[in-house]
Design a protein around this motif. Structure first.
Motif, mmCIF file in Angstrom:
data_model
loop_
_atom_site.group_PDB
_atom_site.id
_atom_site.type_symbol
_atom_site.label_atom_id
_atom_site.label_comp_id
_atom_site.label_asym_id
_atom_site.label_seq_id
_atom_site.Cartn_x
_atom_site.Cartn_y
_atom_site.Cartn_z
ATOM 1 N N HIS A 1 0.850 -1.187 0.000
ATOM 2 C CA HIS A 1 0.000 0.000 0.000
ATOM 3 C C HIS A 1 0.892 1.246 0.000
ATOM 4 O O HIS A 1 1.944 1.277 0.619
ATOM 5 C CB HIS A 1 -0.908 0.032 1.229
ATOM 6 C CG HIS A 1 -2.202 0.743 0.973
ATOM 7 N ND1 HIS A 1 -3.383 0.090 0.733
ATOM 8 C CD2 HIS A 1 -2.491 2.067 0.895
ATOM 9 C CE1 HIS A 1 -4.352 0.973 0.535
ATOM 10 N NE2 HIS A 1 -3.837 2.169 0.641
ATOM 11 N N CYS A 2 0.395 2.275 -0.667
ATOM 12 C CA CYS A 2 1.112 3.553 -0.720
ATOM 13 C C CYS A 2 0.067 4.653 -0.882
ATOM 14 O O CYS A 2 -0.730 4.626 -1.836
ATOM 15 C CB CYS A 2 2.106 3.578 -1.879
ATOM 16 S SG CYS A 2 2.998 5.153 -2.053
ATOM 17 N N ALA A 3 0.043 5.619 0.039
ATOM 18 C CA ALA A 3 -0.974 6.673 -0.013
ATOM 19 C C ALA A 3 -0.408 7.962 0.557
ATOM 20 O O ALA A 3 0.522 7.958 1.377
ATOM 21 C CB ALA A 3 -2.220 6.262 0.768
ATOM 22 N N ARG B 1 -6.858 11.557 3.252
ATOM 23 C CA ARG B 1 -6.172 10.969 2.109
ATOM 24 C C ARG B 1 -6.472 11.782 0.857
ATOM 25 O O ARG B 1 -7.617 12.201 0.624
ATOM 26 C CB ARG B 1 -6.632 9.524 1.918
ATOM 27 C CG ARG B 1 -5.917 8.779 0.804
ATOM 28 C CD ARG B 1 -6.226 7.306 0.876
ATOM 29 N NE ARG B 1 -5.568 6.547 -0.173
ATOM 30 C CZ ARG B 1 -5.478 5.222 -0.200
ATOM 31 N NH1 ARG B 1 -6.012 4.510 0.781
ATOM 32 N NH2 ARG B 1 -4.859 4.611 -1.179
ATOM 33 N N GLU C 1 -5.616 12.221 -3.517
ATOM 34 C CA GLU C 1 -5.219 11.486 -4.707
ATOM 35 C C GLU C 1 -3.738 11.717 -4.989
ATOM 36 O O GLU C 1 -3.222 12.833 -4.841
ATOM 37 C CB GLU C 1 -6.051 11.919 -5.906
ATOM 38 C CG GLU C 1 -7.523 11.551 -5.807
ATOM 39 C CD GLU C 1 -7.731 10.047 -5.792
ATOM 40 O OE1 GLU C 1 -6.910 9.327 -6.419
ATOM 41 O OE2 GLU C 1 -8.697 9.583 -5.162
ATOM 42 N N PRO D 1 0.090 9.615 -6.870
ATOM 43 C CA PRO D 1 0.669 8.491 -7.615
ATOM 44 C C PRO D 1 0.851 7.272 -6.718
ATOM 45 O O PRO D 1 1.062 7.400 -5.514
ATOM 46 C CB PRO D 1 2.007 9.033 -8.108
ATOM 47 C CG PRO D 1 2.351 10.135 -7.155
ATOM 48 C CD PRO D 1 1.045 10.737 -6.745
ATOM 49 N N GLU D 2 0.769 6.105 -7.303
ATOM 50 C CA GLU D 2 0.947 4.868 -6.556
ATOM 51 C C GLU D 2 2.413 4.505 -6.387
ATOM 52 O O GLU D 2 2.767 3.769 -5.463
ATOM 53 C CB GLU D 2 0.209 3.722 -7.249
ATOM 54 C CG GLU D 2 -1.304 3.903 -7.277
ATOM 55 C CD GLU D 2 -2.009 2.707 -7.884
ATOM 56 O OE1 GLU D 2 -1.293 1.764 -8.301
ATOM 57 O OE2 GLU D 2 -3.250 2.709 -7.938
ATOM 58 N N ASP D 3 3.265 5.012 -7.245
ATOM 59 C CA ASP D 3 4.696 4.744 -7.116
ATOM 60 C C ASP D 3 5.231 5.466 -5.881
ATOM 61 O O ASP D 3 4.940 6.646 -5.655
ATOM 62 C CB ASP D 3 5.438 5.227 -8.361
ATOM 63 C CG ASP D 3 6.930 4.953 -8.256
ATOM 64 O OD1 ASP D 3 7.336 3.787 -8.425
ATOM 65 O OD2 ASP D 3 7.664 5.922 -7.982
ATOM 66 N N HIS D 4 6.019 4.756 -5.066
ATOM 67 C CA HIS D 4 6.468 5.328 -3.801
ATOM 68 C C HIS D 4 7.381 6.541 -4.006
ATOM 69 O O HIS D 4 7.352 7.483 -3.212
ATOM 70 C CB HIS D 4 7.173 4.268 -2.960
ATOM 71 C CG HIS D 4 8.447 3.759 -3.563
ATOM 72 N ND1 HIS D 4 8.473 2.819 -4.574
ATOM 73 C CD2 HIS D 4 9.743 4.074 -3.298
ATOM 74 C CE1 HIS D 4 9.731 2.551 -4.891
ATOM 75 N NE2 HIS D 4 10.524 3.302 -4.137
ATOM 76 N N ALA E 1 5.127 9.352 -5.000
ATOM 77 C CA ALA E 1 4.267 9.703 -3.869
ATOM 78 C C ALA E 1 5.026 10.534 -2.840
ATOM 79 O O ALA E 1 4.488 11.500 -2.282
ATOM 80 C CB ALA E 1 3.717 8.433 -3.224
ATOM 81 N N ILE F 1 3.687 4.249 3.505
ATOM 82 C CA ILE F 1 3.990 3.093 2.658
ATOM 83 C C ILE F 1 3.986 1.830 3.520
ATOM 84 O O ILE F 1 4.588 1.817 4.608
ATOM 85 C CB ILE F 1 5.349 3.244 1.954
ATOM 86 C CG1 ILE F 1 5.358 4.504 1.085
ATOM 87 C CG2 ILE F 1 5.668 2.021 1.116
ATOM 88 C CD1 ILE F 1 6.678 4.752 0.416
#
Length: 330
Positions: free
Chosen positions: A7-9, A16, A18, A20-23, A26, A41
């Motif tokens: 998970h990555c947020a 929370r 919106e 990117p999902e890439d760490h 992010a 993460i």
């Protein structure tokens, strides 16, 4: 990499947003969002190569990275330049198998990020993220709120395990003192239970000092607003430790009582064996005397000698049986 990062947020002001999902992206987005933003993460059993990729971008200390990969760490809190490292042991209780299993959670806390690294299947963090997202008033404290929630969830798991073990211990205690249990392999069960308590102690005992260090304040990357919450976690941990200590003492008492029961039972068995041996010895002695084949023996040639010898044997045995019965030897 996809297998490792579960998970990555990105969060800003406790909510929370919106991103990117890439760490890597992010983290850059969280830093660009300004104060009050951070990235969270979650990683599961990363390899050395996988964690090295992440650690380089988050400037994690090599020693902390090594601990996070190898696992099997003693619960601790270590402050490094750029991040705080917290190692926790998780516990799982399985009522059907009467077994306690353990896992580990490592937490890296920085100014604008928090990273959780999980090892083992007994992790209580499954619904933690969703629960925190429903409490933006807590999540707005940033990485400190996540650190508190992880510690709180892990320690609450200790309390749940202690409750389950206490129920098992009550059952074991009632079973040990039941009359039908004497002579069975109770000591083996008690030893197995002690092994479970050792697993719990390895998680709860060493964690108390690190938790006291956190709740006293002065630890980098832990906001003062989180200290009361961490103090509450330390109180729950102390309660769990007290429960485990109490169960360990009670278990030692149960073992001593069981050994005393076995000793008493063995003494009773020996008395019964001795009594029956005495009953068998009397007719054996009389028969032995009259079986020595001497010519001149009292009443040897009388027609009533044989019945008299049998009657004497029976009479002596009856008297001895009543005496032993009266003294509870039979």
């Amino acid at each position: 990499m996809a297998r490792m990062i579960v998970h990555c947020a990105i969060y800003r002001d406790g909510r929370r947003i919106e991103g990117p999902e890439d760490h890597t992206d992010a983290l850059a987005a969280a830093r660009a969002a300004g104060e009050g933003s951070f990235v969270w993460i979650g990683l599961f059993e990363p390899t050395v190569e996988e964690l090295d990729q992440v650690s380089a971008e988050f400037s994690l200390h090599p020693l902390a990275v090594e601990d996070a990969v190898s696992a099997h760490q003693r619960p601790k809190v270590e402050a490094y330049q750029g991040s705080l490292f917290v190692a926790l042991k998780t516990l799982g209780y399985h009522p059907g198998g009467h077994a306690v299993t353990s896992g580990e959670v490592m937490v890296f806390v920085g100014e604008d990020f928090v990273m959780t690294v999980r090892h083992g299947t007994d992790s209580p963090l499954g619904g933690l993220r969703a629960e925190l997202e429903r409490q933006p008033e807590l999540l707005r404290y940033g990485p400190s709120a996540v650190l508190h929630s992880v510690c709180d969830t892990v320690v609450d798991g200790y309390v749940d395990v202690a409750v389950g073990l206490q129920a098992d211990l009550d059952e074991l205690e009632a079973d040990v003192f039941a009359p039908t249990r004497v002579g069975r392999d109770t000591a083996g069960r008690i030893y197995g239970y002690k092994r479970q308590l050792v697993t719990v102690r390895r998680a709860t005992g060493p964690l108390l000092d690190p938790m006291l260090r956190l709740e006293r304040g002065g630890v980098p990357f832990v906001r003062p607003e989180a200290l009361p919450y961490l103090r509450d976690v330390a109180d729950h941990l102390a309660k769990a430790n007290d429960q485990v200590d109490g169960m360990d003492r009670l278990l030692s008492d149960i073992l001593s009582a069981n050994l005393a029961q076995v000793s008493v039972q063995q003494n009773n068995d020996m008395r019964k064996i001795s009594a029956w041996a005495a009953l068998a010895a009397v007719p054996t002695m009389i028969a032995g005397v009259y079986g020595m084949n001497f010519e001149d023996m009292p009443e040897l040639r009388q027609p009533w000698g044989y019945p008299a010898a049998l009657a004497l044997m029976v009479a002596v045995c009856v008297v001895l049986h009543r005496v032993f019965k009266r003294h509870d030897w039979l």
